[in-house]
Write a protein that holds these residues in place. Structure first.
Motif, PDB file in Angstrom:
ATOM      1  N   ASN A 193       0.848  -1.193   0.000  1.00  0.00           N
ATOM      2  CA  ASN A 193       0.000   0.000   0.000  1.00  0.00           C
ATOM      3  C   ASN A 193       0.884   1.243   0.000  1.00  0.00           C
ATOM      4  N   TYR A 195       0.821   5.284   0.616  1.00  0.00           N
ATOM      5  CA  TYR A 195      -0.015   6.306   1.259  1.00  0.00           C
ATOM      6  C   TYR A 195       0.644   7.689   1.173  1.00  0.00           C
ATOM      7  N   HIS A 204     -11.773  -2.179   7.877  1.00  0.00           N
ATOM      8  CA  HIS A 204     -12.066  -3.434   7.171  1.00  0.00           C
ATOM      9  C   HIS A 204     -11.482  -4.599   7.962  1.00  0.00           C
ATOM     10  N   ASP A 206      -9.573  -8.481   7.027  1.00  0.00           N
ATOM     11  CA  ASP A 206      -8.989  -9.233   5.917  1.00  0.00           C
ATOM     12  C   ASP A 206      -9.433 -10.679   6.054  1.00  0.00           C
ATOM     13  N   HIS A 260      -9.613  -3.071  11.352  1.00  0.00           N
ATOM     14  CA  HIS A 260      -8.470  -2.163  11.468  1.00  0.00           C
ATOM     15  C   HIS A 260      -8.549  -1.129  10.354  1.00  0.00           C
ATOM     16  N   ARG A 316       3.979   7.175   3.029  1.00  0.00           N
ATOM     17  CA  ARG A 316       4.217   5.965   3.818  1.00  0.00           C
ATOM     18  C   ARG A 316       4.019   4.771   2.891  1.00  0.00           C
ATOM     19  N   ASN A 318       3.336   0.481   3.118  1.00  0.00           N
ATOM     20  CA  ASN A 318       3.061  -0.679   3.970  1.00  0.00           C
ATOM     21  C   ASN A 318       3.077  -1.933   3.111  1.00  0.00           C
ATOM     22  N   ASN A 320       2.006  -5.806   3.197  1.00  0.00           N
ATOM     23  CA  ASN A 320       1.090  -6.650   3.943  1.00  0.00           C
ATOM     24  C   ASN A 320       1.115  -8.057   3.351  1.00  0.00           C
ATOM     25  N   ARG A 322       0.295 -12.240   3.441  1.00  0.00           N
ATOM     26  CA  ARG A 322      -0.622 -13.270   3.961  1.00  0.00           C
ATOM     27  C   ARG A 322      -0.311 -14.655   3.417  1.00  0.00           C
TER      28      ARG A 322
HETATM   29  O1  AKG Z   1      -1.292   0.137   5.986  1.00  0.00           O
HETATM   30  C1  AKG Z   1      -1.503  -0.609   6.928  1.00  0.00           C
HETATM   31  O2  AKG Z   1      -0.844  -0.570   7.972  1.00  0.00           O
HETATM   32  C2  AKG Z   1      -2.627  -1.624   6.858  1.00  0.00           C
HETATM   33  C3  AKG Z   1      -2.925  -2.143   5.487  1.00  0.00           C
HETATM   34  C4  AKG Z   1      -4.044  -3.135   5.509  1.00  0.00           C
HETATM   35  O3  AKG Z   1      -4.759  -3.243   6.453  1.00  0.00           O
HETATM   36  C5  AKG Z   1      -4.282  -4.009   4.352  1.00  0.00           C
HETATM   37  O4  AKG Z   1      -3.582  -3.911   3.334  1.00  0.00           O
HETATM   38  O5  AKG Z   1      -5.201  -4.850   4.429  1.00  0.00           O
END
Ligand code: AKG
Ligand code: FE2
Length: 332
Positions: A193, A195, A204, A206, A260, A316, A318, A320, A322
């Motif tokens: 992500n 930002y 949301h 996940d 979150h 920023r 991120n 993520n 899984r």
């Molecule tokens: O940016 C974040 O810290 C969370 C990202 C997130 O929740 C997601 O990609 O599902």
């Protein structure tokens, strides 16, 4: 309750009330009056029983990690910036230069951006000399996905592994997974992500992964996020914490399926504050394993690093990660 708190932090005001946002380090280390209150929110987590801690260039040794749990949100673990400056730069450069390239999928709309931008966004951004166009291309990038691809419309994972999962990111997750006792964790899908300051991610859960019990690994770089972690329903009041540059968050167990959100990005760093200290002695023999050795070296070169630094000045990132499949499942 969740939506109300989200709105409070998202508000356009330049000075939202941040007194309740938990700054994880301060709670435990500062012997001030707040400690008594905050100790009920954050606890130190000892992972010193790591048996055979692997290491990776750019990541401190697990025995030096400062790890925390949130008392009211069982399963959330935050490791406070276990990276070196070079390590952080490496992952930022991967997220900007490499991960948004074909065959990975990016959010850029085909009606607004031509194929050259959609297949290699960073390169086209770097080539762009028109100020307004540069800004348009820069701010449009919001996410890229790889590994099993999540279809955001149908909310299901596509049948095909859409692009290979990068080996370096797989090793990075493996390092944290092993140290925390999740040796079986298989990184199979990731979303990066992006930002720009001023952007948000609304509340949301996940829940698209067939495997909902494996932990989720989240890496934060650049400017600071206010991160809201709530409960299984939107009725529960979320806790706001800062996720700062280099922080690693693990959503496991009970918290894996909790609401979150990211209501706000706060500009806390300037490029001047992140000068490269020579913490990683980078010599020609360093074993970078699955990492891109040239990149690991190059991010220490001020000229090479300059465009990345400029991007991160008001953004920023991120990552993520899984696991999608359950053990024993046939590949999708
Ligand atoms: O940016 C974040 O810290 C969370 C990202 C997130 O929740 C997601 O990609 O599902
Ligand atoms: Fe999420």
């Amino acid at each position: 309750m969740f939506k109300l708190v989200f709105k409070q932090y998202k508000c356009k005001s330049n000075s939202p009330d941040l007194t309740e946002v938990v700054k994880i380090d301060d709670c435990v280390f500062k012997g001030n009056d707040q400690e008594k209150i905050d100790i009920n929110i954050v606890q130190r987590l000892s992972i010193s029983n790591v048996e055979s801690p692997q290491t990776m260039p750019g990541v401190k040794s697990p025995k030096d990690w400062r790890s925390y749990t949130l008392t009211n949100h069982p399963g959330i673990i935050v490791i406070r910036n276990p990276f070196s400056e070079r390590g952080r730069r490496y992952w930022i450069a991967r997220c900007l230069r490499d991960y948004p390239r074909t065959p990975n999928i990016v959010n850029l709309n085909e009606r607004l951006f031509d194929e050259s931008v959609r297949s290699d966004w960073w390169k086209q951004l770097s080539l762009c000399s028109d100020g307004a166009e540069f800004q348009r291309i820069k701010s449009a990038m919001r996410w890229t996905t790889f590994g099993y691809h999540h279809n955001w419309d149908t909310k299901i994972y596509d049948e095909e592994m859409q692009s290979p999962f990068p080996e370096d990111l797989s090793s990075l997750c493996g390092l944290f997974a092993q140290a925390l006792g999740y040796a079986d964790f298989k990184p199979e899908a990731a979303i990066v992500n992006y930002y720009p300051v001023g952007s948000t991610l609304s509340g949301h859960t996940d829940h698209s992964e067939p495997n909902k019990s494996a932990p989720l690994f989240s890496f934060s770089f650049g400017q600071t996020a206010i991160f809201l972690i709530g409960g299984r329903s939107l009725e529960e009041k979320p806790t706001a914490i800062y996720l700062q540059c280099g922080d690693v968050m693990i959503m496991s167990g009970e918290s894996r399926l909790c609401y979150h959100a990211v209501p706000r990005i706060i500009k806390t760093q300037t490029s001047a504050t992140s000068s490269l200290i020579n913490e990683d002695a980078v010599n020609a023999d360093i074993k970078t394993g699955t990492m891109d050795k040239d990149l690991f070296h190059n991010v220490g070169d001020p000229q090479f690093w300059e465009p990345f630094s400029r991007y991160m000045d008001d953004s920023r990132i991120n990552i993520n990660v899984r696991q999608v499949l359950n053990p024993g499942d046939v590949k999708l």
